[in-house]
Design a protein around this motif. Structure first.
Motif, PDB file in Angstrom:
ATOM      1  N   ASN A  61       1.661   8.699  -3.543  1.00  0.00           N
ATOM      2  CA  ASN A  61       1.392   7.856  -2.377  1.00  0.00           C
ATOM      3  C   ASN A  61       0.749   6.579  -2.895  1.00  0.00           C
ATOM      4  N   THR A  62       1.336   5.441  -2.551  1.00  0.00           N
ATOM      5  CA  THR A  62       0.774   4.174  -3.002  1.00  0.00           C
ATOM      6  C   THR A  62       0.462   3.299  -1.804  1.00  0.00           C
ATOM      7  N   ALA A  63      -0.587   2.531  -1.953  1.00  0.00           N
ATOM      8  CA  ALA A  63      -0.971   1.537  -0.952  1.00  0.00           C
ATOM      9  C   ALA A  63      -1.469   0.325  -1.716  1.00  0.00           C
ATOM     10  N   GLY A  64      -0.609  -0.657  -1.873  1.00  0.00           N
ATOM     11  CA  GLY A  64      -0.971  -1.853  -2.624  1.00  0.00           C
ATOM     12  C   GLY A  64      -1.112  -1.539  -4.098  1.00  0.00           C
ATOM     13  N   SER A  65      -2.283  -1.827  -4.640  1.00  0.00           N
ATOM     14  CA  SER A  65      -2.502  -1.596  -6.072  1.00  0.00           C
ATOM     15  C   SER A  65      -3.145  -0.239  -6.346  1.00  0.00           C
ATOM     16  N   LYS A  66      -3.366   0.557  -5.310  1.00  0.00           N
ATOM     17  CA  LYS A  66      -3.977   1.875  -5.489  1.00  0.00           C
ATOM     18  C   LYS A  66      -2.936   2.955  -5.242  1.00  0.00           C
ATOM     19  N   GLY A  67      -3.085   4.045  -5.962  1.00  0.00           N
ATOM     20  CA  GLY A  67      -2.156   5.141  -5.786  1.00  0.00           C
ATOM     21  C   GLY A  67      -2.832   6.474  -6.004  1.00  0.00           C
ATOM     22  N   THR A  68      -2.287   7.495  -5.358  1.00  0.00           N
ATOM     23  CA  THR A  68      -2.748   8.857  -5.573  1.00  0.00           C
ATOM     24  C   THR A  68      -1.534   9.753  -5.774  1.00  0.00           C
TER      25      THR A  68
END
Length: 133
Positions: A61-68
């Motif tokens: 799951n990514t949101a912009g420059s962050k991911g999990t």
């Protein structure tokens, strides 16, 4: 006795025997303590190889420059405890974007979320188990 060339009988050397006996007692005591510590704690590692079978799946799951990355997996084998290390790779470049170790005790499933470096390439991700201990 004046003509006795050998002199009086020397006393037995008990000091050497005493030092040897004390040293031997100390070594045996050390072995006994180490045995008791290893036996009562139950934390001694088994020296033999562990036989196991694993399966792992990951979702990113990514949101912009962050991911999990959500990891879920199973392990079956002959041990009661495992440490499973899962590596998350970018599928296109094969660069590591995440790494996590899971402690598996009693249950045969493991999972959780770990941070991942973003952005993720268009090919997605790959998960692989890199170490089982």
């Amino acid at each position: 006795m004046a003509n006795d060339d050998h002199g009086s009988r020397p006393r037995p050397r008990r000091r050497k025997y005493l030092i040897f006996a004390l040293g031997l007692t100390g070594v045996l005591g050390l072995f006994a303590v180490l045995y008791l510590i290893g036996g009562q704690g139950g934390s001694a590692q088994s020296l033999g190889p562990k036989s196991y079978s694993t399966h792992v799946e990951c979702q990113v799951n990514t949101a912009g420059s962050k991911g999990t990355v959500t990891v879920s997996g199973t392990i079956t084998g002959n041990a009661t405890r495992y440490a499973v290390t899962v590596e998350v790779l970018d599928a296109a470049s094969h660069q590591r974007i995440g790494l996590q170790t899971f402690e598996v005790r009693g249950s045969r499933t493991f999972g959780g979320t770990t941070a991942a470096q973003a952005p993720i390439g268009p090919a997605g991700i790959e998960c692989k188990i890199t170490k089982v201990a």
